[in-house]
Scaffold this active site. Structure first.
Site, PDB file in Angstrom:
ATOM      1  N   TYR A  33       0.817  -1.207   0.000  1.00 37.06           N
ATOM      2  CA  TYR A  33       0.000   0.000   0.000  1.00 37.06           C
ATOM      3  C   TYR A  33       0.852   1.258   0.000  1.00 37.06           C
ATOM      4  O   TYR A  33       2.057   1.204   0.252  1.00 37.06           O
ATOM      5  CB  TYR A  33      -0.949   0.011   1.209  1.00 37.06           C
ATOM      6  CG  TYR A  33      -0.284   0.375   2.518  1.00 37.06           C
ATOM      7  CD1 TYR A  33       0.435  -0.566   3.239  1.00 37.06           C
ATOM      8  CD2 TYR A  33      -0.357   1.673   3.007  1.00 37.06           C
ATOM      9  CE1 TYR A  33       1.058  -0.218   4.429  1.00 37.06           C
ATOM     10  CE2 TYR A  33       0.265   2.024   4.205  1.00 37.06           C
ATOM     11  CZ  TYR A  33       0.977   1.070   4.912  1.00 37.06           C
ATOM     12  OH  TYR A  33       1.599   1.410   6.076  1.00 37.06           O
ATOM     13  N   LYS A 147      -1.714 -17.663  15.306  1.00 37.71           N
ATOM     14  CA  LYS A 147      -2.236 -18.074  13.986  1.00 37.71           C
ATOM     15  C   LYS A 147      -2.868 -16.850  13.323  1.00 37.71           C
ATOM     16  O   LYS A 147      -4.097 -16.760  13.205  1.00 37.71           O
ATOM     17  CB  LYS A 147      -3.231 -19.224  14.164  1.00 37.71           C
ATOM     18  CG  LYS A 147      -3.391 -20.065  12.903  1.00 37.71           C
ATOM     19  CD  LYS A 147      -3.991 -21.399  13.205  1.00 37.71           C
ATOM     20  CE  LYS A 147      -4.380 -22.183  11.952  1.00 37.71           C
ATOM     21  NZ  LYS A 147      -3.279 -22.495  11.074  1.00 37.71           N
ATOM     22  N   GLU A 180       9.786 -24.616  11.018  1.00 34.13           N
ATOM     23  CA  GLU A 180       8.601 -25.328  10.527  1.00 34.13           C
ATOM     24  C   GLU A 180       8.571 -25.138   9.025  1.00 34.13           C
ATOM     25  O   GLU A 180       9.581 -24.761   8.434  1.00 34.13           O
ATOM     26  CB  GLU A 180       7.329 -24.809  11.220  1.00 34.13           C
ATOM     27  CG  GLU A 180       7.091 -23.320  11.019  1.00 34.13           C
ATOM     28  CD  GLU A 180       5.840 -22.815  11.724  1.00 34.13           C
ATOM     29  OE1 GLU A 180       4.878 -23.565  11.871  1.00 34.13           O
ATOM     30  OE2 GLU A 180       5.841 -21.628  12.120  1.00 34.13           O
ATOM     31  N   LEU A 204       4.294 -22.282  14.814  1.00 31.78           N
ATOM     32  CA  LEU A 204       2.885 -22.441  15.146  1.00 31.78           C
ATOM     33  C   LEU A 204       2.685 -23.769  15.869  1.00 31.78           C
ATOM     34  O   LEU A 204       3.242 -24.789  15.466  1.00 31.78           O
ATOM     35  CB  LEU A 204       2.025 -22.414  13.884  1.00 31.78           C
ATOM     36  CG  LEU A 204       0.537 -22.427  14.199  1.00 31.78           C
ATOM     37  CD1 LEU A 204       0.044 -21.047  14.604  1.00 31.78           C
ATOM     38  CD2 LEU A 204      -0.277 -22.940  13.035  1.00 31.78           C
TER      39      LEU A 204
HETATM   40  N1  PDD Z   1      -1.801 -24.216   8.191  1.00 32.71           N
HETATM   41  N2  PDD Z   1       2.620 -24.141  10.708  1.00 32.71           N
HETATM   42  C1  PDD Z   1       2.040 -23.212   9.937  1.00 32.71           C
HETATM   43  C2  PDD Z   1       2.813 -21.975   9.592  1.00 32.71           C
HETATM   44  C3  PDD Z   1       0.715 -23.404   9.461  1.00 32.71           C
HETATM   45  O1  PDD Z   1       0.127 -22.474   8.697  1.00 32.71           O
HETATM   46  C4  PDD Z   1       0.031 -24.600   9.805  1.00 32.71           C
HETATM   47  C5  PDD Z   1      -1.377 -24.866   9.336  1.00 32.71           C
HETATM   48  C6  PDD Z   1       0.684 -25.547  10.609  1.00 32.71           C
HETATM   49  C7  PDD Z   1       0.019 -26.838  11.052  1.00 32.71           C
HETATM   50  O2  PDD Z   1      -1.053 -26.576  11.925  1.00 32.71           O
HETATM   51  P1  PDD Z   1      -2.325 -27.555  12.014  1.00 32.71           P
HETATM   52  O3  PDD Z   1      -1.786 -28.916  12.278  1.00 32.71           O
HETATM   53  O4  PDD Z   1      -3.113 -26.997  13.156  1.00 32.71           O
HETATM   54  O5  PDD Z   1      -3.059 -27.488  10.695  1.00 32.71           O
HETATM   55  C8  PDD Z   1       1.980 -25.273  11.045  1.00 32.71           C
HETATM   56  C9  PDD Z   1      -3.120 -24.455   7.668  1.00 32.71           C
HETATM   57  C10 PDD Z   1      -3.296 -25.858   7.208  1.00 32.71           C
HETATM   58  C11 PDD Z   1      -3.449 -23.428   6.610  1.00 32.71           C
HETATM   59  O6  PDD Z   1      -3.003 -22.291   6.772  1.00 32.71           O
HETATM   60  O7  PDD Z   1      -4.199 -23.725   5.659  1.00 32.71           O
END
Ligand code: PDD
Length: 283
Positions: A33, A147, A180, A204
């Site tokens: 932006y 999240k 991750e 996460l």
């Molecule tokens: N994403 N790490 C990150 C950065 C994530 O975005 C996710 C999940 C996970 C795994 O979390 P969980 O087991 O609760 O799905 C780890 C989801 C699937 C998404 O953004 O669509």
């Protein structure tokens, strides 16, 4: 007169302006932006703002479907229509509208939107007195455990993965430790031990990861939450990712080289089965 907005060529009252829920700016913060001031009905330092906008779009791989001249004209028109003398123009360009997926949109049409609002001057009293400030640690955006929708780095990582023919991007920190992946947690098998990085606030806390750890606790499999480096990951016997959609999914190639034997390993297969057996108890 109400504040005026312009979105993809349509002018409307700002309070009634709508964009799609499917906009990737809304899902992932996938956008850039500019905000610029209007003095006496004329935008300030337009060329500098447009230079920065173009740089920002390039950095996050948004290809505009409008020219700089068209944009300039539309900004001037909207400012004129607003009849405002002292104002702020807010302008944003997002990736566009499409299904929610970390994968890049096919043929994205960027959403270009802007509005003009009256901007009151800073009160004279404040100018005279100055302001108070606090000093905070600069940790923007260092909270991956939340999240949030702040997923631009994640979607860019996924995009690079896909450009390299890969399904997922596994992320490594400056100190060499794996954190991750762009949208999943990472596990590795070293000998007889299954290892996943600990919840240190920098990853996460995945629900799938949690369920897998609960399964491991009940099983006779050896496991620990610990750090490992990208070098160790490359030499792991097995690697798998976990997330809501993929459940437990083997990673059999890293940067084009096979992991272990290059096929899903026995521990990954066993955990996938155990996970699927566990699913009904969570329903
Ligand atoms: N994403 N790490 C990150 C950065 C994530 O975005 C996710 C999940 C996970 C795994 O979390 P969980 O087991 O609760 O799905 C780890 C989801 C699937 C998404 O953004 O669509």
């Amino acid at each position: 007169m109400p504040d005026l907005a312009w979105v993809n060529g349509e002018v409307s009252n700002l309070l009634e302006t709508k964009v799609s829920f499917l906009d990737h700016g809304y899902f992932f913060g996938y956008g850039v932006y500019e905000a610029f001031k209007v003095y006496a009905g004329k935008p300030f330092a337009m060329e500098d703002h447009l230079d920065r906008l173009e740089r920002s779009m390039k950095e996050i791989r948004i290809t505009p479907d409008f020219t700089r001249d068209e944009l300039t004209k539309n900004i001037y028109d909207l400012v004129r229509r607003s009849e405002l003398q002292d104002a702020m123009v807010y302008l944003q360009v997002t990736r566009g509208v499409g299904p929610r997926s970390h994968s890049p949109l096919k043929n994205p049409k960027p959403t270009l939107g802007m509005f003009v609002s009256y901007l009151p001057p800073i009160p004279e009293e404040i100018r005279e007195k100055g302001i108070k400030a606090v000093i905070l640690k600069d940790d923007r955006w260092a909270h991956p455990f939340i999240k949030t929708l702040n997923l631009l780095p994640n979607v860019l990582a996924k995009q690079i993965a896909e450009e390299n023919g890969a399904y997922e991007a596994i992320l490594v920190r400056d100190n060499g430790s794996i954190s991750e992946a762009s949208s999943s947690n990472v596990f590795a098998v070293f000998g007889d031990t299954i290892v996943t990085p600990p919840l240190d606030g920098k990853i996460l806390s995945g629900i799938t990861r949690l369920v897998v750890l609960r399964i491991l606790e009940k099983s006779n499999l050896k496991f620990k939450e610990d750090y490992f480096t990208d070098e160790q990951l490359r030499n792991a016997d097995e690697v798998f990712i976990t997330n809501t959609g993929a459940e437990v999914l083997a990673v059999t190639s890293l940067d084009g080289k096979p992991v272990g034997k290059g096929i899903p390993g026995p521990k990954t297969k066993q955990l996938y089965q155990l996970f699927m057996q566990e699913v009904p108890s969570y329903l």
